[in-house]
Design a protein around this motif. Structure first.
Motif, PDB file in Angstrom:
ATOM      1  N   VAL A  30       0.861  -1.185   0.000  1.00 47.18           N
ATOM      2  CA  VAL A  30       0.000   0.000   0.000  1.00 47.18           C
ATOM      3  C   VAL A  30       0.892   1.228   0.000  1.00 47.18           C
ATOM      4  CG1 VAL A  30      -1.805   1.259   1.231  1.00 47.18           C
ATOM      5  CG2 VAL A  30      -1.757  -1.241   1.303  1.00 47.18           C
ATOM      6  N   GLU A  79      10.938   1.383   6.199  1.00 48.15           N
ATOM      7  CA  GLU A  79       9.529   1.637   6.493  1.00 48.15           C
ATOM      8  C   GLU A  79       8.995   0.401   7.206  1.00 48.15           C
ATOM      9  OE1 GLU A  79       7.292   2.576   2.975  1.00 48.15           O
ATOM     10  OE2 GLU A  79       8.382   4.444   2.588  1.00 48.15           O
ATOM     11  N   GLU A  81       6.270  -2.035   8.657  1.00 53.47           N
ATOM     12  CA  GLU A  81       4.885  -2.258   8.212  1.00 53.47           C
ATOM     13  C   GLU A  81       4.329  -3.590   8.734  1.00 53.47           C
ATOM     14  OE1 GLU A  81       4.228  -1.381   4.093  1.00 53.47           O
ATOM     15  OE2 GLU A  81       5.595   0.341   4.161  1.00 53.47           O
ATOM     16  N   ASP A 110       9.426  -2.304   4.373  1.00 51.71           N
ATOM     17  CA  ASP A 110       9.405  -1.879   2.968  1.00 51.71           C
ATOM     18  C   ASP A 110      10.639  -1.006   2.767  1.00 51.71           C
ATOM     19  OD1 ASP A 110       8.993  -0.586   0.550  1.00 51.71           O
ATOM     20  OD2 ASP A 110       7.151   0.435   1.180  1.00 51.71           O
ATOM     21  N   LYS A 131      11.374   1.352  -5.286  1.00 50.98           N
ATOM     22  CA  LYS A 131      10.719   0.385  -4.410  1.00 50.98           C
ATOM     23  C   LYS A 131      11.007  -1.081  -4.706  1.00 50.98           C
ATOM     24  CE  LYS A 131       8.036   2.859  -1.623  1.00 50.98           C
ATOM     25  NZ  LYS A 131       8.135   2.739  -0.149  1.00 50.98           N
ATOM     26  N   GLY A 199       1.593  -0.403   4.583  1.00 50.96           N
ATOM     27  CA  GLY A 199       1.929   1.010   4.715  1.00 50.96           C
ATOM     28  C   GLY A 199       2.638   1.315   6.022  1.00 50.96           C
ATOM     29  N   THR A 200       3.290   2.475   6.036  1.00 52.66           N
ATOM     30  CA  THR A 200       4.155   2.814   7.176  1.00 52.66           C
ATOM     31  C   THR A 200       3.724   4.124   7.828  1.00 52.66           C
ATOM     32  OG1 THR A 200       6.500   2.751   7.829  1.00 52.66           O
ATOM     33  CG2 THR A 200       5.936   4.254   6.031  1.00 52.66           C
TER      34      THR A 200
HETATM   35 MN    MN Z   1       5.702   1.394   2.426  1.00 56.16          MN
END
Ligand code: MN
Length: 237
Positions: A30, A79, A81, A110, A131, A199-200
């Motif tokens: 995400v 990150e 998560e 991440d 990424k 997500g972070t």
């Molecule tokens: Mn992330």
């Protein structure tokens, strides 16, 4: 049929408390899911729909892995998560149905070439270089949902060399796990073996070789990886 060379090994993640391993099919992430991280990145709007990107399956690295500092970045960031492990197939599922797809949860990181991500954003091209690179998706052992419950009261933490940089209740996710799965399943048929990085929060920061990065979620097995010198720097062009 004869393969021309030995096919790559199946990437898998251990399941906590068992000898079984979770074979990984796809890795979804995400893009933004905590208000405080959106604010620190100065991008987007919390009311935007969630968006997703993928990492290569063989970017998954396990607990204890050595992660080489990637090529062509001077701002390699963590990150922390929550990772959702999908154990059943589904497409266009409702939020009410979506938890039936969840096999379990893991702590994940991440890893991001932040300078490359920002460059992609400015040039309005894909985030891929920022990424989706080797070892960019460390994932801890998966704990089955039957043991964890819904993690509603759990906290996520990320520490570098023992110093906590990120700490958030999972309850502060903009889109919760059920909503993420429902959204993602409108674009893709989810299948057993899929991982979703959710997500972070705020607090992301840069890493250097020698750093020990540890992600923890209450109720799950921790994940720890060590950043090493880039062994391929002579190939960096
Ligand atoms: Mn992330």
């Amino acid at each position: 049929m004869t393969f021309l060379f030995t096919p790559p090994a199946v990437v898998s993640v251990p399941v906590a408390g068992t000898a079984g391993r979770f074979p990984v099919r796809r890795v979804y992430c995400v893009g933004r899911n905590y208000v405080d991280h959106i604010q620190e990145m100065r991008e987007g709007n919390e009311r935007d729909d969630p968006f997703f990107f993928q990492k290569p399956t063989d970017a998954v690295a396990g607990d204890g892995a050595l992660v080489p500092y990637p090529t062509r970045t001077a701002d390699f960031q963590f990150e922390g998560e929550l990772v959702v492990a999908i154990g059943a197939e589904g497409v266009n599922v409702t939020t009410e149905q979506s938890m039936e797809l969840v096999f379990g949860y893991a702590a994940g990181i991440d890893l991001t070439r932040r300078d490359r991500q920002r460059d992609c954003r400015e040039r309005q091209i894909s985030w891929e270089a920022g990424k989706s690179f080797d070892a960019s998706a460390p994932c801890g052992p998966i704990t089955p949902r039957t043991q964890t419950g819904d993690l509603a009261g759990a906290e996520l933490r990320l520490a570098v060399n023992g110093e906590v940089h990120q700490r958030t209740p999972l309850a502060l996710m903009i889109w919760n796990v059920a909503e993420i799965i429902a959204h993602l399943s409108t674009d893709y048929r989810l299948r057993p073996g899929d991982l979703i990085y959710t997500g972070t929060p705020a607090g992301v920061g840069a890493l250097v070789p020698g750093d020990v990065v540890r992600a923890e979620v209450d109720g799950l097995a921790p994940l720890s990886v060590t950043i090493t010198e880039n062994g391929n720097s002579h190939d960096d062009h």
